[in-house]
Design an enzyme around this catalytic site. Sequence first.
Site, mmCIF file in Angstrom:
data_model
loop_
_atom_site.group_PDB
_atom_site.id
_atom_site.type_symbol
_atom_site.label_atom_id
_atom_site.label_comp_id
_atom_site.label_asym_id
_atom_site.label_seq_id
_atom_site.Cartn_x
_atom_site.Cartn_y
_atom_site.Cartn_z
ATOM 1 N N ASP A 23 -53.714 -123.155 11.224
ATOM 2 C CA ASP A 23 -53.599 -121.957 10.386
ATOM 3 C C ASP A 23 -53.541 -122.397 8.922
ATOM 4 O O ASP A 23 -52.742 -123.268 8.568
ATOM 5 C CB ASP A 23 -52.307 -121.210 10.784
ATOM 6 C CG ASP A 23 -52.010 -120.032 9.879
ATOM 7 O OD1 ASP A 23 -52.957 -119.498 9.264
ATOM 8 O OD2 ASP A 23 -50.819 -119.652 9.790
ATOM 9 N N ASN A 25 -53.630 -119.863 6.249
ATOM 10 C CA ASN A 25 -53.192 -118.793 5.344
ATOM 11 C C ASN A 25 -51.868 -118.173 5.795
ATOM 12 O O ASN A 25 -51.574 -117.027 5.489
ATOM 13 C CB ASN A 25 -54.284 -117.721 5.196
ATOM 14 C CG ASN A 25 -54.581 -117.037 6.520
ATOM 15 O OD1 ASN A 25 -54.165 -117.516 7.576
ATOM 16 N ND2 ASN A 25 -55.266 -115.914 6.471
ATOM 17 N N ASP A 27 -50.551 -116.901 8.445
ATOM 18 C CA ASP A 27 -50.356 -115.698 9.258
ATOM 19 C C ASP A 27 -50.015 -116.067 10.708
ATOM 20 O O ASP A 27 -49.984 -115.208 11.580
ATOM 21 C CB ASP A 27 -51.582 -114.769 9.195
ATOM 22 C CG ASP A 27 -52.840 -115.423 9.751
ATOM 23 O OD1 ASP A 27 -52.781 -116.618 10.133
ATOM 24 O OD2 ASP A 27 -53.887 -114.752 9.810
ATOM 25 N N ASP A 31 -57.491 -120.565 12.039
ATOM 26 C CA ASP A 31 -58.652 -119.969 11.383
ATOM 27 C C ASP A 31 -59.761 -120.994 11.191
ATOM 28 O O ASP A 31 -59.573 -122.179 11.455
ATOM 29 C CB ASP A 31 -58.240 -119.312 10.050
ATOM 30 C CG ASP A 31 -57.228 -120.150 9.289
ATOM 31 O OD1 ASP A 31 -57.556 -121.325 9.011
ATOM 32 O OD2 ASP A 31 -56.102 -119.660 9.011
ATOM 33 N N ASP A 100 -68.932 -119.045 22.042
ATOM 34 C CA ASP A 100 -68.595 -118.426 23.315
ATOM 35 C C ASP A 100 -69.174 -117.010 23.286
ATOM 36 O O ASP A 100 -68.823 -116.218 22.410
ATOM 37 C CB ASP A 100 -67.056 -118.369 23.402
ATOM 38 C CG ASP A 100 -66.538 -118.364 24.814
ATOM 39 O OD1 ASP A 100 -67.168 -117.728 25.654
ATOM 40 O OD2 ASP A 100 -65.479 -118.972 25.048
ATOM 41 N N ASP A 202 -69.599 -116.566 29.035
ATOM 42 C CA ASP A 202 -68.420 -116.115 29.755
ATOM 43 C C ASP A 202 -68.835 -115.348 31.021
ATOM 44 O O ASP A 202 -69.660 -114.422 30.940
ATOM 45 C CB ASP A 202 -67.627 -115.192 28.815
ATOM 46 C CG ASP A 202 -66.268 -114.827 29.356
ATOM 47 O OD1 ASP A 202 -65.364 -115.669 29.290
ATOM 48 O OD2 ASP A 202 -66.105 -113.686 29.850
ATOM 49 N N GLU A 263 -70.163 -120.220 32.460
ATOM 50 C CA GLU A 263 -68.954 -120.181 33.274
ATOM 51 C C GLU A 263 -69.261 -119.351 34.512
ATOM 52 O O GLU A 263 -69.359 -118.122 34.442
ATOM 53 C CB GLU A 263 -67.796 -119.533 32.505
ATOM 54 C CG GLU A 263 -66.538 -119.484 33.344
ATOM 55 C CD GLU A 263 -65.535 -118.429 32.889
ATOM 56 O OE1 GLU A 263 -64.339 -118.615 33.147
ATOM 57 O OE2 GLU A 263 -65.936 -117.410 32.288
ATOM 58 N N HIS A 323 -58.844 -123.052 28.458
ATOM 59 C CA HIS A 323 -57.837 -122.084 28.016
ATOM 60 C C HIS A 323 -57.374 -121.155 29.139
ATOM 61 O O HIS A 323 -56.596 -120.239 28.878
ATOM 62 C CB HIS A 323 -58.432 -121.253 26.875
ATOM 63 C CG HIS A 323 -59.616 -120.450 27.342
ATOM 64 N ND1 HIS A 323 -60.794 -121.035 27.747
ATOM 65 C CD2 HIS A 323 -59.783 -119.121 27.519
ATOM 66 C CE1 HIS A 323 -61.639 -120.101 28.149
ATOM 67 N NE2 HIS A 323 -61.046 -118.924 28.015
ATOM 68 N N ASP A 324 -57.864 -121.358 30.348
ATOM 69 C CA ASP A 324 -57.511 -120.471 31.462
ATOM 70 C C ASP A 324 -56.638 -121.129 32.516
ATOM 71 O O ASP A 324 -56.298 -120.480 33.506
ATOM 72 C CB ASP A 324 -58.790 -119.977 32.167
ATOM 73 C CG ASP A 324 -59.565 -118.962 31.347
ATOM 74 O OD1 ASP A 324 -58.939 -118.243 30.542
ATOM 75 O OD2 ASP A 324 -60.797 -118.882 31.511
HETATM 76 C C1 NOJ Z 1 -63.259 -115.927 31.316
HETATM 77 C C2 NOJ Z 1 -62.519 -116.416 30.129
HETATM 78 O O1 NOJ Z 1 -62.508 -117.816 30.138
HETATM 79 C C3 NOJ Z 1 -61.155 -115.793 30.176
HETATM 80 O O2 NOJ Z 1 -60.294 -116.334 29.209
HETATM 81 C C4 NOJ Z 1 -61.308 -114.297 30.002
HETATM 82 O O3 NOJ Z 1 -60.064 -113.672 30.174
HETATM 83 C C5 NOJ Z 1 -62.288 -113.724 31.006
HETATM 84 N N1 NOJ Z 1 -63.463 -114.514 31.179
HETATM 85 C C6 NOJ Z 1 -62.739 -112.360 30.591
HETATM 86 O O4 NOJ Z 1 -63.621 -112.454 29.498
HETATM 87 CA CA CA Z 2 -54.640 -117.982 9.717
#
Ligand code: NOJ
Ligand code: CA
Length: 536
Positions: A23, A25, A27, A31, A100, A202, A263, A323-324
């Site tokens: 980050d 700025n 918040d 970014d 993405d 995605d 994905e 990230h999942d």
């Molecule tokens: C897969 C993404 O990796 C996930 O983070 C997202 O919640 C779902 N698709 C819906 O877009």
């Molecule tokens: Ca920021």
Amino acid sequence: MNEKKLWWKDGIIYQIYPRSFQDTNADGIGDLTGIIQHLDYLQELGIDGIWLSPITPSPDVDFGYDVSDYHTIDPKFGNLQDFDRLLSEAHKRDIHIIMDLVLNHTSDQHRWFQESRMSRGNPYHDWYLWRDPAPGGGAPNNWKSIFGGPGWEFDEKLGQYYFHMFNKHQPDLNWRNPDVRATMLDIFRYWLDKGVDGFRLDVFNAWYKDADLRDNPRLPGIHLRPFDSYKHIYDVSQPEMIPALQDIRKILDAYPNRYVVGETFLADSAQARIYIGEDRLHAGFDYGYANTPFSAKAFGKAIQFWDSLHGENAWPNYFLNNHDTPRSSSRYAGPNDDAKLKLLAAMHLTVRGTPYLYYGEEIGMRDVSLSRGQIQDPVGKRYWPFNKGRDGCRSPMQWDAHPFAGFSTAEPWLPVHPNYKVRNIANQAVTAASLLNFYKSLIALRRQHPALYAGNLSLIDTGEDALLVYKRFTSEETMLVVLNFSKSIQSYTLPVAEFNHWDLIFTGNDPITSHMTDSNLDLPPYGVAILLSQAA
Ligand code: NOJ
Ligand code: CA
């Protein structure tokens, strides 16, 4: 990276979750300027591409995965000028940028959806999956949302339901509408023209649904999520997906060196493989490897399977983190023990395929644990405490020992992991035996050796459960990778070298390392050995 290399194939791709990287700025949200600030760091680490989780505008019900405009940058991340600067600064460093693209659904705040719900006659109405209630009332079919509950949401004003595979604020687009399809394909052109190098698609195989929206067959048993009670044959993986990918690939192929990775959603590895090829995706993600238990045998099997599915005409890719999913560090190792992580890194960076790294993986960042009130992810909000959601792996990057780990000067959107004072980039950069230095030296080694970044793979059956051993080879060099998955010392008798003899060229950076005596190799617990045999 030299001319002959192909960045997405021979290189390494690093995923950034932009909210959590840097980050600038105050918040509390990362970014684009923050990413630019760390490009030197990423170049030094030795990566070739960055996959950015979505940076287009989003009301953040699903943090970027609910898009309200496909053609600009979310103001919380910056603007299009910042993005141009990111592209050109990354390109100066031979780093490629992968966007993405979330094209299965939009945000319900997207102008198209707002229009579509105005009236049945609105030109955008058919852009989404609107249906009348079933003849006896209720939802049009039995499809559920993977985020919980029914897949259909009723709109009082229209007297119709719309379908959402994910959250009700993420309505699914109707890809069977030719205008939707054409508009989606234009999004690729738009970002390609800006100079983007690649895309991550995605849940792409959910874009098309059965034309008649038939009910999914019911599965036996009781499941926490209604979604899991059905066999998903009509809401994903429809045949129309292949021609759509072919059209996308044609668009990409008109530009030099572009890349598209998908994905695959709810599909097994064999199904995921169908979408990869010369005229479709360059690569696809598969969870087989990431979900493997910590064992030499199990990883050997997962690698063998994914590798042979690709064969000679396709190039696999591998990820342990994204990230999942909970971080591999939290899944496989104790809070302070990085030995297993070095071992996994050695495997990850030396198998045949493109390794994906997820920000912080290189320092062994652990999942942060949150109280119910701190949960941000819609999945965690819905299923707490059975499923605490995906926030754990999304905590701010740990740069240094300053407050908030140098991520921000303000309270971050998710708490920083309490271990940040010790576990951070600055600290590991100056600690000889750190995980970060292990990654750096191994990435450097990988970049030097065609056998590692481009060679074939053959697994060696050692008859020993603790060891994972494989060769990587080109016509000029053969590398042997020996990995000890056990907490005890292991000995291994080396096979005959292809060319002349074996040189032990990498043993990691711990004080006690693997060593070789004649044709015997001794590996410490979780020890690593990489050997080279080359034509004189
Ligand atoms: C897969 C993404 O990796 C996930 O983070 C997202 O919640 C779902 N698709 C819906 O877009
Ligand atoms: Ca920021």
